[in-house]
Design an enzyme around this catalytic site. Structure first.
Site, PDB file in Angstrom:
ATOM      1  N   GLU A  87      28.916  30.228  18.329  1.00 38.64           N
ATOM      2  CA  GLU A  87      30.291  30.240  17.790  1.00 38.64           C
ATOM      3  C   GLU A  87      30.344  30.955  16.445  1.00 38.64           C
ATOM      4  O   GLU A  87      29.603  30.603  15.510  1.00 38.64           O
ATOM      5  CB  GLU A  87      30.787  28.787  17.639  1.00 38.64           C
ATOM      6  CG  GLU A  87      32.245  28.721  17.187  1.00 38.64           C
ATOM      7  CD  GLU A  87      32.795  27.293  17.140  1.00 38.64           C
ATOM      8  OE1 GLU A  87      32.371  26.441  17.941  1.00 38.64           O
ATOM      9  OE2 GLU A  87      33.655  27.053  16.274  1.00 38.64           O
ATOM     10  N   LYS A 281      33.455  17.117  16.147  1.00 44.13           N
ATOM     11  CA  LYS A 281      32.969  18.331  16.828  1.00 44.13           C
ATOM     12  C   LYS A 281      32.528  19.355  15.784  1.00 44.13           C
ATOM     13  O   LYS A 281      31.492  20.004  15.920  1.00 44.13           O
ATOM     14  CB  LYS A 281      34.088  18.900  17.716  1.00 44.13           C
ATOM     15  CG  LYS A 281      33.680  20.067  18.583  1.00 44.13           C
ATOM     16  CD  LYS A 281      33.790  21.411  17.892  1.00 44.13           C
ATOM     17  CE  LYS A 281      33.457  22.541  18.830  1.00 44.13           C
ATOM     18  NZ  LYS A 281      33.327  23.837  18.154  1.00 44.13           N
ATOM     19  N   ASP A 297      16.654  17.729  21.175  1.00 42.89           N
ATOM     20  CA  ASP A 297      17.557  17.516  22.301  1.00 42.89           C
ATOM     21  C   ASP A 297      18.983  17.280  21.779  1.00 42.89           C
ATOM     22  O   ASP A 297      19.312  16.174  21.355  1.00 42.89           O
ATOM     23  CB  ASP A 297      17.026  16.307  23.088  1.00 42.89           C
ATOM     24  CG  ASP A 297      17.863  15.983  24.310  1.00 42.89           C
ATOM     25  OD1 ASP A 297      18.992  16.484  24.418  1.00 42.89           O
ATOM     26  OD2 ASP A 297      17.375  15.208  25.157  1.00 42.89           O
ATOM     27  N   HIS A 394      38.754  32.479  10.801  1.00 40.67           N
ATOM     28  CA  HIS A 394      38.518  32.813  12.201  1.00 40.67           C
ATOM     29  C   HIS A 394      39.042  34.199  12.528  1.00 40.67           C
ATOM     30  O   HIS A 394      38.440  34.937  13.291  1.00 40.67           O
ATOM     31  CB  HIS A 394      39.184  31.778  13.118  1.00 40.67           C
ATOM     32  CG  HIS A 394      38.388  30.523  13.231  1.00 40.67           C
ATOM     33  ND1 HIS A 394      38.668  29.539  14.132  1.00 40.67           N
ATOM     34  CD2 HIS A 394      37.297  30.091  12.553  1.00 40.67           C
ATOM     35  CE1 HIS A 394      37.789  28.555  14.003  1.00 40.67           C
ATOM     36  NE2 HIS A 394      36.961  28.874  13.043  1.00 40.67           N
TER      37      HIS A 394
END
Ligand code: MEV
Length: 450
Positions: A87, A281, A297, A394
């Site tokens: 990302e 998130k 992991d 962004h």
């Protein structure tokens, strides 16, 4: 070309045969796919073999970018943190906010606990008091009979910490657990824990069989033996703080206003799960990237983090803020069960590189580093959200992505960036301007320079 999309014995095919088969069966035999897949093979066959053997049915490699975020001052040591993530903006935000906090004393990370946990889940039929007393009488056997499995871990300072039988018949009739806690030192410890749990279940079954209990009480059904990825006793806390007055480095942003809005943003995440999910998130953007780069992991780390975020009964923010006596304090408290030995850490060349870049940390140091990456990421996201808005950053990346797709050169990139500095980046508008600069009349035509 055959048309038999189902197959037996696929795993026994060579890599080439696997590729040929899927190309024929699923991709109309188009050879360009064979070239594509092979073009991602590592040129050094020894390195490729390592990757081939990580999983089953490997046909090629799947790249994600590996970046670094420098200037992370954590517990008075500066780190350049490796991040594997696809990302855009995440690594840039990590670096930017690491530098911001470096000028304000850096991150203070503390490992609070490192205990892992696992369960033998079973059904049993009788009075819990009898079961509890029985497990007490045989408890030493769980330790003694697993000494061959725990010897090395004990030498490193770890091993089995405690074993208890837990009554879960409130959830489901006859459902009980043998719950064991472990210290696995620098290993994530999954194999160690699962092997022990399976052995415990055998001991429990055997001991019940050989006991003087009634026939009904001798009966046990082992449902499963597995570690829990929820590790609420494997916790790290990471904090940054500064004077509220020093919070803004932008003359257009008032520090006090910013601090207040920042606090409101955290509050919203604490009361509104829709927001909390996105908030967390963003934290995992930072955490997962380091977890992946260091060969850990990320599914386990994420699952655990989300359960921890729900520990109050409502899904909440993993970060917190306090504004008191003119001081701004922002912190994360999160379970992170990670390892620095075993698993991929000694096999994957890039994972080894990541550990070297970080100075070969032990598991606790790695927990401290990862928590800082998560905190920096969340600070950056909230800083943008409550000031300029998230799209500004962004859009810059979005514009660059479009320009790269178009094959724009340096001068064209600068010209177009300048044009869009105060405008919304809209794909068609970028293409049109690009075409105009290149002297192409027709609107919306994408041309590529050779
Ligand atoms: C995007 O990947 C992450 C953010 O949405 C996180 C947040 O909203 O806090 C920017």
């Amino acid at each position: 070309m055959s048309n038999n999309k189902a197959i037996k014995g696929f795993s026994k095919f060579s890599k080439e045969a696997k590729i040929e088969w899927i190309t024929n069966e699923y991709l109309d035999g188009d050879e360009q796919f064979i070239h594509l897949l092979k073009s991602y093979w590592h040129e050094d066959s020894k390195v490729q073999k390592i990757h081939d053997e990580f999983i089953e049915n490997t046909i090629t490699n799947f790249y994600i970018p590996f970046g670094v975020a420098p200037n992370f001052l954590i517990n008075d040591k500066i780190y350049c943190i490796p991040m594997a993530i696809e990302e855009s903006s995440v690594v840039a935000a990590a670096s930017k906010n690491a530098s911001f906090w470096m000028e304000r004393g850096g991150f203070k990370s503390t490992v609070i606990s490192t205990t892992k946990i696992g369960h033998v889940h079973f059904a049993w039929y009788g009075d819990f008091k009898i079961l509890k007393d029985f497990v007490e009488t045989i408890k030493s056997k769980f330790f003694k009979e697993t000494e061959d499995l725990t010897r090395n871990m004990k030498k490193r300072g770890g091993g089995i910490l405690e074993i208890d039988v837990i009554n879960r018949s409130d959830l489901e009739p006859n459902y009980y657990q043998l719950q064991a806690k472990f210290e696995t030192c620098d290993a994530m410890g999954a194999n160690f824990i699962n092997s022990l749990l399976e052995k415990f279940s055998k001991i429990l079954e055997r001991e019940l069989q050989e006991s003087n209990l009634s026939e009904k009480e001798k009966k046990i059904t082992i449902i499963m033996c597995i570690l829990s990825n929820y590790t609420p006793e494997c916790i790290v806390k990471c904090e940054v703080n500064c004077k509220v007055d020093e919070l803004s480095d932008d003359p257009k942003v008032d520090s006090n206003e910013f601090a207040k809005k920042f606090q409101q943003a955290i509050h919203v995440a604490n009361i509104e799960p829709y927001r909390a999910t996105t908030h967390n998130k963003g934290i995992f953007n930072g955490i997962d990237a380091v977890v992946i780069a260091t060969g850990n992991d990320f599914r386990a780390v994420e699952a655990c983090g989300h359960t921890y975020a729900s520990k109050s009964g409502q899904y909440k923010s993993l970060t917190n803020v306090e504004i008191k006596n003119g001081q701004f304090k922002f912190w994360i408290e999160i379970p992170l069960a990670v390892g620095t030995v075993g698993g991929l850490t000694s096999l994957h060349p890039m994972v080894k590189f990541s550990h070297q870049l970080l100075g070969n940390p032990n598991a606790e140091k790695l927990m401290e580093i990862i928590a800082a990456a998560g905190l920096a990421q969340n600070f950056g996201a909230l800083r943008s959200l409550v000031t300029t808005g998230i799209q500004k950053g962004h859009m810059k990346m979005h514009l660059l992505n479009i320009l790269n797709q178009l094959g724009a050169d340096k001068t064209e990139i600068e010209l177009i960036k300048d044009h869009f500095k105060d405008k919304v980046v809209e794909h068609r508008a970028v293409v049109n301007l690009f075409n105009k600069i290149r002297g192409v009349e027709k609107e919306n035509t994408i041309i590529k320079k050779n």
